[in-house]
Each structure stands twice: as structure tokens, then as C-alpha cells.
Write an enzyme that holds these catalytic residues in place. Structure first.
Site, PDB file in Angstrom:
ATOM      1  N   THR A  95       0.847  -1.201   0.000  1.00  0.00           N
ATOM      2  CA  THR A  95       0.000   0.000   0.000  1.00  0.00           C
ATOM      3  C   THR A  95       0.883   1.251   0.000  1.00  0.00           C
ATOM      4  O   THR A  95       0.625   2.202  -0.746  1.00  0.00           O
ATOM      5  CB  THR A  95      -0.930   0.005   1.226  1.00  0.00           C
ATOM      6  OG1 THR A  95      -1.606  -1.252   1.300  1.00  0.00           O
ATOM      7  CG2 THR A  95      -1.950   1.114   1.157  1.00  0.00           C
ATOM      8  N   ASP A 387       2.712 -12.217   4.633  1.00  0.00           N
ATOM      9  CA  ASP A 387       3.450 -10.940   4.572  1.00  0.00           C
ATOM     10  C   ASP A 387       4.540 -10.905   5.630  1.00  0.00           C
ATOM     11  O   ASP A 387       5.688 -10.541   5.358  1.00  0.00           O
ATOM     12  CB  ASP A 387       2.489  -9.752   4.805  1.00  0.00           C
ATOM     13  CG  ASP A 387       1.681  -9.419   3.555  1.00  0.00           C
ATOM     14  OD1 ASP A 387       1.851 -10.140   2.553  1.00  0.00           O
ATOM     15  OD2 ASP A 387       0.886  -8.472   3.587  1.00  0.00           O
TER      16      ASP A 387
END
Length: 530
Positions: A95, A387
């Protein structure tokens, strides 16, 4: 006389956008993508529901969101690609990279409206990127040689990564789980050795790390359910009755007894194949394809455990962790390397039976079993943990760390602003814009939590100008805090990748001054007779 009609050089139906229109189209597309994922940034970021024919996903992972949406704007596609590269390279910061690139383009739009040439902006940005990277590099800490401190660094990085995900409620528990799994790899960074299994039921806190390898399959009927000192043959071969597999072929027989002979010949062929497999000296046979009842019965009679339909990823991973190889033909038993394992047994998780391989050849192999209430929660938990595992393996390879909470961005912005103050000419304006874009990351993190971002970021700016570079945003209290004391740490590799990818993507979009769209392929009329 010269005709004044415009010359048409493209095919009919092709479109061209020039100069200002092309640039505006690129900026609008990229900024729209940045605004789309901006609200998911930081520990207080919100989630998105993605609905498609395949069901729904609830996620705040930038790469997952952007991968799932159809996009027509070419500049927006570039941002989607950099988030995918960020995900593949380091696993986190997907992001951040999109938000930074879109903020850089937002700033450049203002500069271009002031009649500053794109090439001047790019020259300024390049100097700013080098300065920001230098500042980040000089501030990075490296505890790679101190085992206890490095483990603490890894725990802090895992906590920071998980704090913006669904696992934030249990981040201490999952951080320990992720760090234990990664440290078992002994620096190899081979994530295939860590297997994630999702089982609905229980809560997220019921998840655990299992030392060994779990396979979500069943053992054949009447076969041993527990084998010690297993010799494993991993195969990818058809074990159904050998049908004639030529499309459209037919076999004509002149009596029913001939059909029986055919069936008998097929059975004999299968028996020979099973005997060949057993001659390899294996007591466990794992096949990627189905095993029909007859060969299953033959394996049971020979006391061999047979496991069917282990999907391709399962077979690949099994071959890796047991030290075997995947076999398709069985004529040379002496040249086949069998996998080894101390114990294979059935275990229960929730209401399902799984097969557990303990004491595998590859000692670092382990399985993380995730439990959760719904499929969506489990999917998001798997993405979050993946992640964290990616970031930790990157940190084990590149042991430098920096502080999170917006402190690294403010540090880089401060370095770039100081360089801009010494730089003559229009490039200084581009550098200031670059610093402003970097400061937008902590601003967005504060905005997403509902805090007063203008107040917090101006306080941070003053502290960083005074040389207090460990200061960042304490998102629990909504105030400025010392990241070193709070233990908010991030991987240097992730931050550097965000900086480089966002700068390169923004620069690429800024260079565009013409967009040419090919003519759509004309639809051919359907002349088939209905």
C-alpha cells in the site's frame, strides 16, 4: 491546392491523447488508485470487501485489492504492477508504495501547472531519491551479529507488520509463531519449507506451529495408519485402470467374454505397475493423481501406506522436505531417491484427519495451522502471516532495520528538504515537492486513525529538524512518540524498495506525453448455421 483536412495515420477506431490531455489522464488514473488504497494504510486502516463471481474477500492488503479490480487506465496499471512487484520482492509495503507514487504525481501535477518542465522535475526527483536513500542507509541499525538483539528486532518487525492486519489482536502470539518458523530456516529463506494450513473452527488464538509437515489428505482403506522410519516414494503417475486414452477411440468385441479378458489384462497391467513400485523398497507411496480401488487394495496387501491426490504443490513440497524426488516411471529402482521420515501418523485437527510427517530429512520444515471462524477470516489471516514471513526472511538475509511509525519517511523528507535549501534553480522546487510527498505517508496514517494529522506531522517535522530521528507516530495514544522505546521497527529492505519502486514508477508516468490506444478488434459476424 493543399487539402486542409487532418491526415489520418492510425487505423480507424484507434485513439490518441496528446500532451496535456495524456498527462492529465495519467495523473487522474494514478491518483485515483492511490486514493482507493490510501484508507487501508497503517495500524488503524480500514478493510475493503471485494466481490466477484468466485465469492467475497475481506482484506486491507494493497496488492490483493489491486490485483482483484479491473483497470483500463494505463498509468493506473503501472501502479498495480509496482504493488505486485513489491509483494513478490519483499512481501510488505504494497500500500505504501502505491500511496507514495500517487502523492508524487499529485505534487508533479501542481508543478507542471506552474510551467515547470517534466524533465526538470525528474532531475530534481533523482537527486532527492539518492539523498533519501543515503539518509535511510546511514540511519539503519544492524544487530545481525548479536543473536538476542536480532531476535528482538525480528519480533518487533513482525509485530509492526501484523499491527495493520487482522491479526493485530494477537500480534504477540503470531509474531512469536512467525519468528520461530523463520529462524528454523537457518537463513536459507526457502519459504516452501513453511506450510500454511487453514482449518475453520475455533478462534485465531487456537492457531499453532507444528514441527513437521502436515498433509491434508486421507490414508487408503485397510492400510497402516502409522509408520516409523518411513521410506517415501513421491510420484506423479496415473493409478486408475489404464483406459484407452485416445479421444474418440472405440473397441469392438464379438463376445462378452472378450470384455472380461480386456478387464483382466488391465488388472494384470496394474498389478505389474504396483509390483514395480513396491520393488523400490518404499513403505509409503504418495501420488499426485488418483489411486483406484484395485491398486489401493494391492498396496494394503503389501503393507504399504498409499496417499492419493496430493495436489501438485503438496507433492513438490513433500519431495523438498523429505529429500525425495518426484517419479513418473518405475523401471530403474536403483536410480530413484526415496524420501525419508522418522514417523508418519494420522492426527485430528478440529473434525478433520490430517497426515503428519515428523522428523523429516529437511529439519527446518514446519507447518503453521491457522484456525478461525470463517473462510474470509482464514484467508486474510493467511495473507497477513505470509506478509510477515516474507518480511522476516528478507530481514534474515539483509539484517538492517529502521524505525516505523512514519519516522523513516520524516527522516528522508528532512534530508531532502535540507538538500533542496542548498540547491539553486527549479530543481529545488521539485525536491521540496518530493519531501512533501514523503510526509504524506505519516499524514495518511494519522488521518486513517481519525487523529489531527496537521498537528502531529508539524510536531514530527520540528523534532526531525532538531535531529531527533527516532521520533514517529504513537498510534495507540494519538501522539508523537519515540519509536525506539515503543519497539516499532521495520525492515530496511522494505523501506528501500518502497522508495525506489515508487520513484521509478512516478518518473515513468511523468515522462508520458502521448497515449495511443489501438483500434479494438472488429467483431466477426457469426455465419454458422444454427
Amino acid at each position: 491546392m493543399v487539402s486542409l483536412n487532418p491526415v489520418q495515420i492510425f487505423n480507424a477506431g484507434a485513439e490518441e491523447e496528446k500532451a496535456e490531455t495524456a498527462r492529465l489522464s495519467s495523473f487522474v488514473g494514478a491518483i485515483a488508485i492511490g486514493d482507493l488504497v490510501k484508507s487501508t494504510l497503517g495500524p488503524k486502516g480500514m478493510d475493503k470487501i471485494l466481490q466477484s463471481s468466485g465469492g467475497i474477500q475481506v482484506t486491507n492488503d494493497g496488492a490483493t485489492i489491486l490485483k482483484s479490480i479491473g483497470i483500463d487506465n494505463p498509468a493506473a496499471k503501472i501502479l498495480v504492477d509496482i504493488s505486485k512487484v513489491q509483494d513478490d520482492e519483499v512481501g510488505d509495503g504494497t500500500t505504501s508504495v502505491v500511496v507514495l507514487a500517487s502523492e508524487l504525481l499529485r505534487e508533479s501535477e501542481a508543478l507542471i501547472s506552474q510551467k515547470i518542465h517534466p524533465q526538470t522535475i525528474i532531475t530534481g526527483w533523482r537527486k532527492a531519491t539518492d539523498e533519501a536513500r543515503r539518509a535511510l542507509q546511514s540511519f539503519a541499525r544492524d544487530n545481525g551479529n548479536n543473536e538476542a538483539k536480532f531476535r528482538e528486532d525480528l519480533m518487533n518487525i513482525a509485530r509492526t507488520t501484523l499491527s495493520s492486519k487482522i491479526l493485530t489482536q494477537y500480534k504477540d502470539y503470531f509474531s512469536k509463531l512467525a519468528v520461530d518458523a523463520v529462524l528454523r530456516l537457518k537463513g536459507s529463506g526457502n519459504l516452501d519449507a513453511i506450510h500454511l494450513i487453514k482449518k475453520s473452527g475455533g478462534g485465531l488464538q487456537d492457531s499453532y506451529l507444528d514441527e513437521g509437515f502436515l498433509l491434508d489428505k486421507k490414508i487408503g482403506v485397510n492400510q497402516p495408519k502409522r509408520i516409523e522410519n518411513a521410506k517415501i516414494l513421491v510420484a506423479n503417475t496415473p493409478m486408475d485402470t489404464d483406459k484407452i486414452k485416445v479421444f474418440g477411440s472405440k473397441v469392438k468385441v464379438d463376445a462378452v467374454s472378450k470384455v472380461a479378458e480386456l478387464e483382466l489384462a488391465e488388472k494384470e497391467k496394474m498389478r505389474d505397475k504396483v509390483n514395480k513400485i513396491i520393488k523400490h523398497g518404499c513403505n509409503v507411496f504418495i501420488n499426485r493423481q488418483l489411486i483406484y480401488n484395485y491398486p489401493e487394495q494391492l498396496f494394503a496387501d503389501a503393507g504399504v501406506m498409499a496417499i492419493e491426490h496430493a495436489d501438485f504443490e503438496g507433492v513438490e513440497r513433500l519431495a523438498l522436505v523429505t529429500g525425495g524426488e518426484i517419479v513418473s516411471t518405475f523401471d530403474a529402482p536403483e536410480s530413484v531417491r526415496l524420501g525419508k521420515c522418522k514417523l508418519i501418523e494420522e492426527v485430528m485437527i478440529g473434525e478433520d484427519k490430517l497426515i503428519k510427517f515428523s522428523g523429516v530429512e529437511m529439519g527446518e520444515a514446519c507447518t503453521i495451522v491457522l484456525r478461525g471462524a470463517t473462510k474470509q477470516i482464514l484467508d486474510e489471516a493467511e495473507r497477513s502471516l505470509h506478509d510477515a514471513l516474507c518480511v522476516l526472511t528478507q530481514t534474515v538475509k539483509e539484517t538492517k532495520t529502521v524505525f516505523g511509525g512514519g519516522s523513516a519517511e520524516m527522516l528522508m523528507a528532512d534530508a531532502v528538504s535540507k538538500l533542496a535549501a542548498k540547491t539553486p534553480g527549479k530543481e529545488a522546487v521539485a525536491m521540496e515537492a518530493y519531501a512533501k510527498a514523503l510526509r504524506m505517508l505519516p499524514t495518511t496514517i494519522a488521518d486513517n486513525a481519525g487523529y489531527d494529522s496537521a498537528q502531529l506531522v508539524s510536531e514530527l517535522r520540528a523534532l526531525h529538524t532538531a535531529g531527533k530521528h527516532t521520533m514517529g507516530l504513537n498510534m495507540k495514544e494519538g501522539e508523537v512518540g519515540d519509536m525506539e522505546k515503543l519497539g516499532i521497527t521495520e525492515s530496511f529492505q522494505v523501506k528501500r524498495q518502497v522508495l525506489m519502486s515508487a520513484s521509478e514508477a512516478a518518473e515513468m508516468i511523468l515522462r508520458v506525453d502521448d497515449i495511443i490506444k489501438a483500434a479494438p478488434r472488429p467483431r466477426q459476424p457469426d455465419h454458422r448455421h444454427h
